[in-house]
Design a protein around this motif. Structure first.
Motif, PDB file in Angstrom:
ATOM      1  N   ALA A   1       0.847  -1.196   0.000  1.00 19.13           N
ATOM      2  CA  ALA A   1       0.000   0.000   0.000  1.00 19.13           C
ATOM      3  C   ALA A   1       0.883   1.247   0.000  1.00 19.13           C
ATOM      4  O   ALA A   1       0.594   2.224  -0.682  1.00 19.13           O
ATOM      5  CB  ALA A   1      -0.911   0.000   1.221  1.00 19.13           C
ATOM      6  N   VAL A   2       1.998   1.184   0.759  1.00 15.73           N
ATOM      7  CA  VAL A   2       2.900   2.340   0.810  1.00 15.73           C
ATOM      8  C   VAL A   2       3.516   2.567  -0.572  1.00 15.73           C
ATOM      9  O   VAL A   2       3.583   3.695  -1.065  1.00 15.73           O
ATOM     10  CB  VAL A   2       4.010   2.151   1.873  1.00 15.73           C
ATOM     11  CG1 VAL A   2       5.000   3.315   1.851  1.00 15.73           C
ATOM     12  CG2 VAL A   2       3.400   1.999   3.263  1.00 15.73           C
ATOM     13  N   ARG A   3       3.938   1.453  -1.205  1.00 17.06           N
ATOM     14  CA  ARG A   3       4.538   1.579  -2.551  1.00 17.06           C
ATOM     15  C   ARG A   3       3.548   2.163  -3.546  1.00 17.06           C
ATOM     16  O   ARG A   3       3.861   3.057  -4.316  1.00 17.06           O
ATOM     17  CB  ARG A   3       5.023   0.210  -3.043  1.00 17.06           C
ATOM     18  CG  ARG A   3       6.541   0.032  -2.867  1.00 17.06           C
ATOM     19  CD  ARG A   3       7.040  -1.198  -3.596  1.00 17.06           C
ATOM     20  NE  ARG A   3       6.336  -2.406  -3.193  1.00 17.06           N
ATOM     21  CZ  ARG A   3       6.577  -3.075  -2.067  1.00 17.06           C
ATOM     22  NH1 ARG A   3       7.516  -2.663  -1.246  1.00 17.06           N
ATOM     23  NH2 ARG A   3       5.894  -4.172  -1.759  1.00 17.06           N
ATOM     24  N   ALA A   4       2.310   1.650  -3.520  1.00 18.71           N
ATOM     25  CA  ALA A   4       1.281   2.133  -4.458  1.00 18.71           C
ATOM     26  C   ALA A   4       0.990   3.614  -4.198  1.00 18.71           C
ATOM     27  O   ALA A   4       0.844   4.409  -5.134  1.00 18.71           O
ATOM     28  CB  ALA A   4       0.008   1.305  -4.316  1.00 18.71           C
ATOM     29  N   THR A   5       0.937   3.990  -2.915  1.00 21.68           N
ATOM     30  CA  THR A   5       0.665   5.394  -2.565  1.00 21.68           C
ATOM     31  C   THR A   5       1.809   6.279  -3.043  1.00 21.68           C
ATOM     32  O   THR A   5       1.585   7.364  -3.579  1.00 21.68           O
ATOM     33  CB  THR A   5       0.488   5.543  -1.035  1.00 21.68           C
ATOM     34  OG1 THR A   5      -0.535   4.649  -0.620  1.00 21.68           O
ATOM     35  CG2 THR A   5       0.111   6.948  -0.652  1.00 21.68           C
ATOM     36  N   GLN A   6       3.047   5.778  -2.871  1.00 18.66           N
ATOM     37  CA  GLN A   6       4.203   6.579  -3.298  1.00 18.66           C
ATOM     38  C   GLN A   6       4.158   6.820  -4.804  1.00 18.66           C
ATOM     39  O   GLN A   6       4.419   7.928  -5.279  1.00 18.66           O
ATOM     40  CB  GLN A   6       5.505   5.883  -2.898  1.00 18.66           C
ATOM     41  CG  GLN A   6       6.720   6.783  -3.113  1.00 18.66           C
ATOM     42  CD  GLN A   6       7.986   6.244  -2.439  1.00 18.66           C
ATOM     43  OE1 GLN A   6       7.918   5.345  -1.607  1.00 18.66           O
ATOM     44  NE2 GLN A   6       9.111   6.807  -2.791  1.00 18.66           N
ATOM     45  N   GLU A   7       3.784   5.791  -5.557  1.00 22.48           N
ATOM     46  CA  GLU A   7       3.698   5.944  -7.016  1.00 22.48           C
ATOM     47  C   GLU A   7       2.605   6.943  -7.392  1.00 22.48           C
ATOM     48  O   GLU A   7       2.785   7.780  -8.270  1.00 22.48           O
ATOM     49  CB  GLU A   7       3.412   4.589  -7.671  1.00 22.48           C
ATOM     50  CG  GLU A   7       4.688   3.774  -7.825  1.00 22.48           C
ATOM     51  CD  GLU A   7       4.405   2.301  -8.117  1.00 22.48           C
ATOM     52  OE1 GLU A   7       5.300   1.493  -7.865  1.00 22.48           O
ATOM     53  OE2 GLU A   7       3.282   1.983  -8.591  1.00 22.48           O
ATOM     54  N   ALA A   8       1.459   6.852  -6.688  1.00 18.64           N
ATOM     55  CA  ALA A   8       0.334   7.763  -6.991  1.00 18.64           C
ATOM     56  C   ALA A   8       0.715   9.213  -6.662  1.00 18.64           C
ATOM     57  O   ALA A   8       0.415  10.141  -7.423  1.00 18.64           O
ATOM     58  CB  ALA A   8      -0.906   7.343  -6.218  1.00 18.64           C
ATOM     59  N   LEU A   9       1.414   9.404  -5.535  1.00 20.86           N
ATOM     60  CA  LEU A   9       1.830  10.764  -5.146  1.00 20.86           C
ATOM     61  C   LEU A   9       2.815  11.319  -6.164  1.00 20.86           C
ATOM     62  O   LEU A   9       2.730  12.482  -6.557  1.00 20.86           O
ATOM     63  CB  LEU A   9       2.481  10.771  -3.752  1.00 20.86           C
ATOM     64  CG  LEU A   9       1.586  10.539  -2.530  1.00 20.86           C
ATOM     65  CD1 LEU A   9       2.396  10.679  -1.246  1.00 20.86           C
ATOM     66  CD2 LEU A   9       0.428  11.525  -2.491  1.00 20.86           C
ATOM     67  N   GLN A  10       3.749  10.454  -6.599  1.00 21.11           N
ATOM     68  CA  GLN A  10       4.765  10.874  -7.567  1.00 21.11           C
ATOM     69  C   GLN A  10       4.110  11.318  -8.872  1.00 21.11           C
ATOM     70  O   GLN A  10       4.483  12.335  -9.459  1.00 21.11           O
ATOM     71  CB  GLN A  10       5.685   9.710  -7.891  1.00 21.11           C
ATOM     72  CG  GLN A  10       7.097   9.893  -7.343  1.00 21.11           C
ATOM     73  CD  GLN A  10       7.850   8.575  -7.333  1.00 21.11           C
ATOM     74  OE1 GLN A  10       7.423   7.598  -7.953  1.00 21.11           O
ATOM     75  NE2 GLN A  10       8.968   8.546  -6.641  1.00 21.11           N
ATOM     76  N   ARG A  11       3.113  10.528  -9.297  1.00 22.17           N
ATOM     77  CA  ARG A  11       2.406  10.846 -10.542  1.00 22.17           C
ATOM     78  C   ARG A  11       1.735  12.218 -10.418  1.00 22.17           C
ATOM     79  O   ARG A  11       1.832  13.060 -11.307  1.00 22.17           O
ATOM     80  CB  ARG A  11       1.329   9.771 -10.787  1.00 22.17           C
ATOM     81  CG  ARG A  11       1.384   9.201 -12.180  1.00 22.17           C
ATOM     82  CD  ARG A  11       0.343   8.153 -12.497  1.00 22.17           C
ATOM     83  NE  ARG A  11      -0.500   7.651 -11.444  1.00 22.17           N
ATOM     84  CZ  ARG A  11      -0.308   6.500 -10.802  1.00 22.17           C
ATOM     85  NH1 ARG A  11       0.742   5.733 -11.091  1.00 22.17           N
ATOM     86  NH2 ARG A  11      -1.143   6.095  -9.871  1.00 22.17           N
TER      87      ARG A  11
END
Ligand code: DC
Length: 233
Positions: A178-188
């Motif tokens: 979940a942290v990885r997915a959130t990090q990718e979404a924030l980066q986008r």
């Protein structure tokens, strides 16, 4: 806190840097108004989706933008956001809005309309003898460049993702995925918000950078209030 005279505190920064908690907490302690400009862009995005308009169709979004009546409450204890009489405080945090908000907020007509409302909220606060804390992406650079205190809030990308994933999970444990997915979404979202043509997220030269990675919420609020006290002397 009465030693701080009413001024404008403008806070910009990427998603998940802690802007909302810091700005709300600061406004609450000072007894000031609080304006979440991201919520206004989210409310416009909710209205676009609700009207069945494709958020990627910039011309359609621009034509629709003057239609919804968006009202933002400025009480830090209950910052409401209402579109045409419907309270959308919860709906604007849903993933469909979060995914579409960068496209809608890149439309110049949307920005023109919402920036005028944001300046009006700041003027109204000062006129009533109260300070205001305003958070967003272009507050220090475009909306209120004459704010007496200008802060650019940052934090390590991984820490931002951890904080956001924790918020989203509520009381449930946070999985590494979940942290990885959130990090990718924030980066986008940061990438879209920083590279758009109209008022991109940038750090103005005179905004003080405050890295919240290793500070508690109370420490950050204390720092913001110290700057406000110094600026209002
Ligand atoms: O702060 P937030 O994550 O709720 O903001 C949602 C989006 O709104 C963000 O991805 C970019 C946009 N935004 C903006 O363009 N200008 C602002 N002043 C505030 C937010």
């Amino acid at each position: 806190m009465s030693s701080v005279s009413p001024i404008i505190i403008a806070v910009d920064g990427p998603a998940g840097a802690g802007k909302s908690s810091v700005c709300r907490g600061t406004a609450r302690l000072l007894g000031w108004h609080y304006l979440d400009t991201g919520a206004m862009y989210r409310a416009m995005t909710w209205a676009v989706l609700h009207a069945g308009i494709d958020p990627a169709d910039a011309a359609a979004v621009a034509a629709f933008a003057p239609t919804p009546v968006i009202a933002s409450g400025t009480d830090p204890d209950a910052p409401t956001i209402v579109v045409d009489g419907t309270d959308v405080s919860a709906a604007i945090r849903e993933p469909d809005v979060t995914t579409a908000v960068s496209a809608v907020s890149a439309v110049p007509k949307v920005r023109e309309l919402l920036v005028a409302r944001q300046r009006e909220a700041a003027r109204a606060a000062l006129q009533s003898g109260t300070g205001i804390v305003v958070e967003g992406r272009d507050i220090t650079t475009v909306v209120l460049p004459n704010a007496q205190v200008k802060i650019f809030l940052t934090a390590d990308p991984q820490i931002r993702a951890q904080r956001r994933a924790k918020e989203e999970a509520g009381s449930a444990p946070v999985a590494g995925d979940a942290v990885r997915a959130t990090q990718e979404a924030l980066q986008r979202r940061d990438q879209l918000d920083s590279t758009r043509a109209a008022s991109p997220l940038t750090q103005s030269k005179d905004a003080a950078e405050l890295d919240t990675s290793h500070l508690t919420l109370d420490e950050v609020i204390e720092e913001v209030i110290a700057r406000a006290r110094a600026a209002s002397r």
